[in-house]
Design an enzyme around this catalytic site. Structure first.
Site, short mmCIF file in Angstrom:
data_model
loop_
_atom_site.label_atom_id
_atom_site.label_comp_id
_atom_site.label_asym_id
_atom_site.label_seq_id
_atom_site.Cartn_x
_atom_site.Cartn_y
_atom_site.Cartn_z
N LYS A 45 0.87 -1.18 0.00
CA LYS A 45 0.00 0.00 0.00
C LYS A 45 0.91 1.23 0.00
O LYS A 45 1.98 1.21 0.61
CB LYS A 45 -0.87 -0.01 1.26
CG LYS A 45 -1.70 1.24 1.47
CD LYS A 45 -2.81 1.39 0.45
CE LYS A 45 -3.48 2.77 0.55
NZ LYS A 45 -4.47 2.98 -0.54
N CYS A 131 -1.10 11.48 -6.54
CA CYS A 131 -1.65 11.79 -5.24
C CYS A 131 -1.68 13.30 -5.05
O CYS A 131 -0.79 13.99 -5.52
CB CYS A 131 -0.75 11.22 -4.16
SG CYS A 131 -1.40 9.71 -3.49
C1 LIG Z 1 -9.09 0.34 -3.15
C2 LIG Z 1 -7.99 0.90 -3.99
C3 LIG Z 1 -6.91 1.51 -3.39
C4 LIG Z 1 -5.87 2.02 -4.16
N1 LIG Z 1 -4.80 2.56 -3.53
C5 LIG Z 1 -3.71 2.95 -4.26
C6 LIG Z 1 -2.51 3.36 -3.62
O1 LIG Z 1 -2.41 3.41 -2.40
N2 LIG Z 1 -1.47 3.71 -4.40
C7 LIG Z 1 -1.51 3.65 -5.78
O2 LIG Z 1 -0.52 3.96 -6.44
N3 LIG Z 1 -2.63 3.24 -6.42
C8 LIG Z 1 -3.72 2.87 -5.69
N4 LIG Z 1 -4.84 2.40 -6.33
C9 LIG Z 1 -4.88 2.33 -7.81
C10 LIG Z 1 -4.53 0.93 -8.29
O3 LIG Z 1 -3.20 0.60 -7.91
C11 LIG Z 1 -4.67 0.83 -9.82
O4 LIG Z 1 -3.76 1.72 -10.42
C12 LIG Z 1 -6.07 1.15 -10.32
O5 LIG Z 1 -7.05 0.59 -9.48
C13 LIG Z 1 -6.29 0.63 -11.76
O6 LIG Z 1 -6.14 -0.77 -11.82
P1 LIG Z 1 -7.42 -1.78 -11.89
O7 LIG Z 1 -8.21 -1.38 -13.11
O8 LIG Z 1 -6.81 -3.14 -11.98
O9 LIG Z 1 -8.20 -1.57 -10.64
C14 LIG Z 1 -5.92 1.92 -5.58
C15 LIG Z 1 -7.02 1.31 -6.19
C16 LIG Z 1 -8.04 0.80 -5.43
C17 LIG Z 1 -9.20 0.13 -6.12
#
Ligand SMILES: Cc1cc2nc3c(=O)[nH]c(=O)nc-3n(C[C@H](O)[C@H](O)[C@H](O)COP(=O)(O)O)c2cc1C
Length: 312
Positions: A45, A131
């Site tokens: 995370k 962020c």
């Molecule tokens: C619940 C949740 C928490 C996330 N927290 C972070 C994070 O802490 N840091 C980060 O770089 N991306 C974070 N993301 C983004 C994911 O790493 C990813 O880039 C994004 O969900 C797209 O991928 P997916 O289509 O497979 O979900 C988060 C996504 C979700 C769904």
């Protein structure tokens, strides 16, 4: 023999699939579960300097074509993740893991990165540039001046393998401008993409998450075309030393195949991992291997970046 093994920053991984930051990586228990699965490695995370509670719940919602979230960066603080990674370096010296981090201000980002620099951490660091950083300004990577300032300051002292996690860009000029900045620095990779920011999902007459009156980052099937475009745009523009990690909309082996075809050397799974659990890694890997076998590809190098265009 078909292999999905890969390398990032010179480190070898037996599988190119891993979790995306924020999913299945908040606690050591979750990280250990990803580590014990078919995934090639894990990323933590995104850690801030101190523990953060994050936003009030409900702050994540699965929806039919993906997910929406406004988590507010809940995490256990840098030391929690760094200590665990240092433990693993002793117990599993042959594996490499990723540490995701960012500060809530540029100063905090430097404090965190300096702690990592002086630690014994030998793995890979992912700086999350998607962020918010300063109130009233867009997220870091949408502010090219701030992005360049941060990178130039970071590389004045940070000598360990470092990559950046990027939000999606939607304009060719932005791809050009962003790539021109990244090419100035010894980045090991860029990770495309973070969630598509500030979507709104409605059920009946209401939003589905509490923070920001329902506005949240979108993941899953909705975002694959945007993710693939970002992976390929940076693959075309970045110097070859900067690798690409593909993230966004990976549900199947076919989706992972497309990310690699666009230039990804590693593929991350977020929403699908949230919905399906770590068994998703085995399923997606076997689907990817089936496609490779059918096409006569033995390794990712056989098709990475080899997206075909329609001739004039
Ligand atoms: C619940 C949740 C928490 C996330 N927290 C972070 C994070 O802490 N840091 C980060 O770089 N991306 C974070 N993301 C983004 C994911 O790493 C990813 O880039 C994004 O969900 C797209 O991928 P997916 O289509 O497979 O979900 C988060 C996504 C979700 C769904």
């Amino acid at each position: 023999m078909v292999s999905t093994s890969t390398q990032i920053a010179g480190f070898a991984f037996d599988n190119c699939l891993m979790n995306a930051a924020g999913v299945a990586c908040m606690t050591k228990e979750e990280l250990a579960e990803v580590k014990g699965s078919a995934a090639g490695t894990f990323v933590t995370k995104t850690a801030t300097l101190e523990f953060r509670q994050g936003n009030p719940e409900p702050r994540y919602q699965d929806v039919p074509l993906g997910s929406i979230n406004s988590m507010g960066l809940p995490n256990n603080g840098l030391d929690y993740y760094l200590d665990y990674l240092l433990e693993l370096q002793e117990s599993e010296p042959n594996r490499t893991f990723f540490l995701s981090l960012v500060g809530m201000s540029p100063e905090e980002t430097h404090t965190i990165l300096k702690k990592v620099q002086v630690s014994d951490f030998k793995g890979i660091t992912e700086l999350n540039l998607s962020c918010p950083n300063v109130p009233g300004k867009p997220q870091i990577a949408y502010d090219f001046e701030t992005t360049e300032k941060i990178l130039s300051e970071v590389f004045a002292y940070f000598t360990k393998p470092l990559g950046i996690k990027l939000p999606p860009y939607f304009d060719i000029v932005h791809f050009d401008q962003a790539a021109a900045i990244f090419n100035k620095y010894p980045l090991k990779f860029v990770n495309c993409v973070n969630s598509i920011g500030n979507g709104l999902y409605i059920e009946d007459e209401s939003v589905v998450i509490r923070p920001k009156n329902g506005f949240g980052g979108i993941g899953g099937q909705y975002i694959k075309p945007t993710a693939l475009a970002n992976v390929h745009a940076f693959y075309q523009r970045l110097k070859p030393e900067i690798q690409i990690i593909g993230t966004g909309g990976v549900l199947t082996g076919r989706d992972a195949f497309e990310h690699i075809l666009c230039g990804a050397s590693m593929v991350q799974v977020g929403t699908t991992l949230h919905k399906e659990g770590v068994a998703a890694f085995e399923r997606i890997t076997s689907e990817l291997k089936d496609i490779m076998e059918e096409k006569g590809y033995e390794s990712l190098e056989d098709f990475r970046g080899k997206l075909k265009y329609i001739e004039e």
